[in-house]
Design a protein around this motif. Structure first.
Motif, PDB file in Angstrom:
ATOM      1  N   LYS A   1       0.826  -1.206   0.000  1.00  0.00           N
ATOM      2  CA  LYS A   1       0.000   0.000   0.000  1.00  0.00           C
ATOM      3  C   LYS A   1       0.863   1.260   0.000  1.00  0.00           C
ATOM      4  O   LYS A   1       0.548   2.250  -0.669  1.00  0.00           O
ATOM      5  CB  LYS A   1      -0.928   0.000   1.219  1.00  0.00           C
ATOM      6  CG  LYS A   1      -2.072  -1.005   1.132  1.00  0.00           C
ATOM      7  CD  LYS A   1      -2.936  -0.942   2.384  1.00  0.00           C
ATOM      8  CE  LYS A   1      -4.078  -1.953   2.317  1.00  0.00           C
ATOM      9  NZ  LYS A   1      -5.048  -1.609   1.258  1.00  0.00           N
ATOM     10  N   ALA A   2       1.968   1.212   0.741  1.00  0.00           N
ATOM     11  CA  ALA A   2       2.880   2.356   0.768  1.00  0.00           C
ATOM     12  C   ALA A   2       3.544   2.547  -0.593  1.00  0.00           C
ATOM     13  O   ALA A   2       3.650   3.680  -1.095  1.00  0.00           O
ATOM     14  CB  ALA A   2       3.934   2.159   1.854  1.00  0.00           C
TER      15      ALA A   2
ATOM     16  N   GLY B   1       2.259  -1.382   9.186  1.00  0.00           N
ATOM     17  CA  GLY B   1       1.607  -1.444   7.888  1.00  0.00           C
ATOM     18  C   GLY B   1       0.620  -2.586   7.806  1.00  0.00           C
ATOM     19  O   GLY B   1      -0.473  -2.444   7.242  1.00  0.00           O
ATOM     20  N   GLU B   2       0.995  -3.730   8.399  1.00  0.00           N
ATOM     21  CA  GLU B   2       0.088  -4.883   8.423  1.00  0.00           C
ATOM     22  C   GLU B   2      -1.105  -4.612   9.332  1.00  0.00           C
ATOM     23  O   GLU B   2      -2.234  -5.010   9.036  1.00  0.00           O
ATOM     24  CB  GLU B   2       0.843  -6.128   8.895  1.00  0.00           C
ATOM     25  CG  GLU B   2       1.978  -6.548   7.979  1.00  0.00           C
ATOM     26  CD  GLU B   2       1.495  -6.806   6.565  1.00  0.00           C
ATOM     27  OE1 GLU B   2       0.709  -7.748   6.363  1.00  0.00           O
ATOM     28  OE2 GLU B   2       1.898  -6.052   5.654  1.00  0.00           O
ATOM     29  N   LEU B   3      -0.857  -3.937  10.445  1.00  0.00           N
ATOM     30  CA  LEU B   3      -1.956  -3.604  11.363  1.00  0.00           C
ATOM     31  C   LEU B   3      -2.959  -2.680  10.689  1.00  0.00           C
ATOM     32  O   LEU B   3      -4.177  -2.902  10.761  1.00  0.00           O
ATOM     33  CB  LEU B   3      -1.397  -2.941  12.628  1.00  0.00           C
ATOM     34  CG  LEU B   3      -0.428  -3.768  13.483  1.00  0.00           C
ATOM     35  CD1 LEU B   3       0.030  -2.948  14.679  1.00  0.00           C
ATOM     36  CD2 LEU B   3      -1.062  -5.070  13.950  1.00  0.00           C
ATOM     37  N   ILE B   4      -2.452  -1.659  10.013  1.00  0.00           N
ATOM     38  CA  ILE B   4      -3.333  -0.706   9.344  1.00  0.00           C
ATOM     39  C   ILE B   4      -4.122  -1.394   8.241  1.00  0.00           C
ATOM     40  O   ILE B   4      -5.329  -1.173   8.079  1.00  0.00           O
ATOM     41  CB  ILE B   4      -2.511   0.475   8.791  1.00  0.00           C
ATOM     42  CG1 ILE B   4      -1.903   1.276   9.945  1.00  0.00           C
ATOM     43  CG2 ILE B   4      -3.379   1.377   7.915  1.00  0.00           C
ATOM     44  CD1 ILE B   4      -0.847   2.279   9.513  1.00  0.00           C
TER      45      ILE B   4
ATOM     46  N   ARG C   1       3.190   6.929   6.708  1.00  0.00           N
ATOM     47  CA  ARG C   1       2.030   6.550   7.534  1.00  0.00           C
ATOM     48  C   ARG C   1       1.603   5.123   7.226  1.00  0.00           C
ATOM     49  O   ARG C   1       1.255   4.367   8.137  1.00  0.00           O
ATOM     50  CB  ARG C   1       0.881   7.512   7.297  1.00  0.00           C
ATOM     51  CG  ARG C   1       1.004   8.834   8.046  1.00  0.00           C
ATOM     52  CD  ARG C   1      -0.083   9.810   7.652  1.00  0.00           C
ATOM     53  NE  ARG C   1      -1.410   9.289   7.934  1.00  0.00           N
ATOM     54  CZ  ARG C   1      -2.550   9.914   7.597  1.00  0.00           C
ATOM     55  NH1 ARG C   1      -2.497  11.065   6.958  1.00  0.00           N
ATOM     56  NH2 ARG C   1      -3.713   9.389   7.897  1.00  0.00           N
ATOM     57  N   LEU C   2       1.632   4.747   5.951  1.00  0.00           N
ATOM     58  CA  LEU C   2       1.231   3.391   5.571  1.00  0.00           C
ATOM     59  C   LEU C   2       2.340   2.377   5.792  1.00  0.00           C
ATOM     60  O   LEU C   2       2.087   1.223   6.135  1.00  0.00           O
ATOM     61  CB  LEU C   2       0.797   3.372   4.104  1.00  0.00           C
ATOM     62  CG  LEU C   2      -0.526   4.070   3.792  1.00  0.00           C
ATOM     63  CD1 LEU C   2      -0.752   4.149   2.291  1.00  0.00           C
ATOM     64  CD2 LEU C   2      -1.694   3.329   4.457  1.00  0.00           C
ATOM     65  N   LYS C   3       3.578   2.786   5.596  1.00  0.00           N
ATOM     66  CA  LYS C   3       4.716   1.872   5.717  1.00  0.00           C
ATOM     67  C   LYS C   3       5.033   1.570   7.179  1.00  0.00           C
ATOM     68  O   LYS C   3       5.621   0.540   7.495  1.00  0.00           O
ATOM     69  CB  LYS C   3       5.931   2.501   5.030  1.00  0.00           C
ATOM     70  CG  LYS C   3       7.178   1.640   4.966  1.00  0.00           C
ATOM     71  CD  LYS C   3       7.036   0.505   3.979  1.00  0.00           C
ATOM     72  CE  LYS C   3       8.382  -0.054   3.539  1.00  0.00           C
ATOM     73  NZ  LYS C   3       9.326  -0.354   4.590  1.00  0.00           N
TER      74      LYS C   3
END
Length: 424
Positions: A37-38, A267-270, A331-333
């Protein structure tokens, strides 16, 4: 007639608009859920400028497979325009002359005034800036499933002795204490967190940056190794071949209580709909409060046979250094922006805690490069360390004193093999 003329003009203009854009190929290993996603943030922002994106994503945590592909392509004469490189390996590519320095871009963009000082020094090779920084990761994180701790009335461990006690209670209750696979890279992350927590920053630097033989074989190293080995009974029953992001999913699903892993875990949590720092908490790895083991992600620009590709690389570098990209990507990474003066509005609690910890550690001299992530040692030394540690961890009868000697011997052998003038 006017309608047909307008259509003809649009058709003629289209190739020119396409030609005005730039094409860039980026080789990376950001392939897990949050990482992908990042990476997509970069792709979308690049395409929004009218450019073409060629994605050379290579699966594999730690980047080993990606580096094999990069070497093969570069030796064959067709490297990508940009590649995810970091640490000592980045400097080896620069020494061999494959990288395009970005010092002119850095001067025009006043990077020295915008970056954390250690970022500038890490990317400096013989007076030249050799890559564009993307994000800063903290490695020494402990992630824990708070509902599991609440149900069993357990306090998050602050030391490795406390972690062993907590792990024993969890195991007795039928819960997997530690989500982790058996690949050498994951084990190295666990090991370096123990080394930093039990030995401190000075021991860590002497052992893994300076590679001092007496420190590598000494009693402190043996104590760290024994602590590392003592955790082998707390891994999942299916830990063989378990990837790091699969281990994180165990934490999310409540199948495991803790994970030692860098903050790309966020990143996995988000991606799973979690808010980092709430149900899944982030704490410094035991004993490492006030210390910061870092990984610096960067994109290196490879020299190209056609000069027209230089402009595409320049545009990419400029995009990477914009606050908007730094905010959305990191933020995504799960990482921290490389721009020191950036406001972290919209970042989660873990990201803000990491930024504060980084600033304190840089000020106090407790900032250390990650061993597992290749920031501290050359790739061959890193590989030798990981192989010795993995073999020791897998051996139920592993001996700490013998393993400390093997660590020092393996490093000496690799260093002797690759000394300038040595026969290859």
């Amino acid at each position: 007639m006017r309608y047909l003329s307008a259509l003809l003009l649009c058709a003629l203009a289209l190739p020119r608009a396409q030609a005005a854009g730039h094409s860039i190929e980026v080789l990376h290993w950001w392939t897990a859920g949050g990482e992908a996603k990042a990476a997509n943030v970069l792709k979308q922002r690049w395409q929004a400028q009218g450019n073409r994106w060629v994605d050379a994503a290579i699966d594999g945590g730690g980047g080993g497979s990606a580096m094999l592909v990069l070497r093969s392509r570069t030796l064959a004469g067709h490297p990508p325009q940009a590649a995810h490189l970091k640490g000592v390996e980045l400097h080896e590519w620069a020494r061999l002359g494959f990288l395009r320095p970005v010092s002119d871009l850095a001067r025009r963009g006043q990077w020295d005034m915008r970056l954390y000082p250690f970022v500038s020094s890490t990317l400096n090779h013989q007076g030249q800036m050799i890559a564009v920084p993307v994000g800063i990761h903290r490695i020494n994180w402990l992630w824990l499933n708070q509902p599991i701790f609440d149900r069993h009335k357990l306090t998050p461990p602050r030391t490795w002795s406390e972690l062993l006690l907590v792990a024993s209670k969890l195991k007795a209750a039928g819960i997997t204490p530690l989500a982790m696979g058996d690949d050498p890279w994951q084990l190295a992350i666990l090991f370096e967190s123990i080394a930093l927590g039990e030995g401190g920053s000075d021991f860590y630097r002497r052992a893994f940056v300076n590679l001092e033989p007496k420190v590598l074989t000494g009693e402190q190293m043996q104590q760290v190794l024994r602590r590392f080995h003592s955790l082998r009974t707390f891994l999942p029953a299916n830990h063989v071949g378990l990837k790091w992001n699969q281990a994180t999913q165990m934490l999310i699903d409540g199948q495991a209580a803790m994970q030692l892993m860098g903050d790309w875990t966020k990143g996995e949590l988000i991606a799973a709909g979690e808010i980092p720092g709430q149900r899944i908490r982030c704490l410094p790895a035991p004993g490492t409060a006030g210390r910061f083991s870092y990984n610096l992600d960067s994109l290196a620009l490879f020299r190209q046979p056609q000069s027209r590709q230089d402009q595409a690389q320049q545009r990419l570098a400029e995009l990477l250094m914009t606050p908007e990209f730094q905010r959305d990507f990191n933020r995504l990474k799960g990482s921290i922006p490389v721009l020191a003066d950036m406001e972290l509005n919209g970042f989660d609690r873990c990201g803000k805690d990491a930024a504060q910890a980084l600033q304190r550690a840089e000020r106090d001299g407790s900032l250390v490069p990650s061993v597992a992530e290749g920031m501290a040692t050359p790739p061959r030394v890193q590989q030798a360390l990981q192989e010795v540690l993995a073999n020791y961890f897998a051996d139920a009868n592993g001996d700490a004193a013998e393993t400390a000697q093997r660590l020092a011997q393996a490093i000496r052998a690799v260093q002797a093999e690759w000394q300038p003038g040595a026969e290859h």
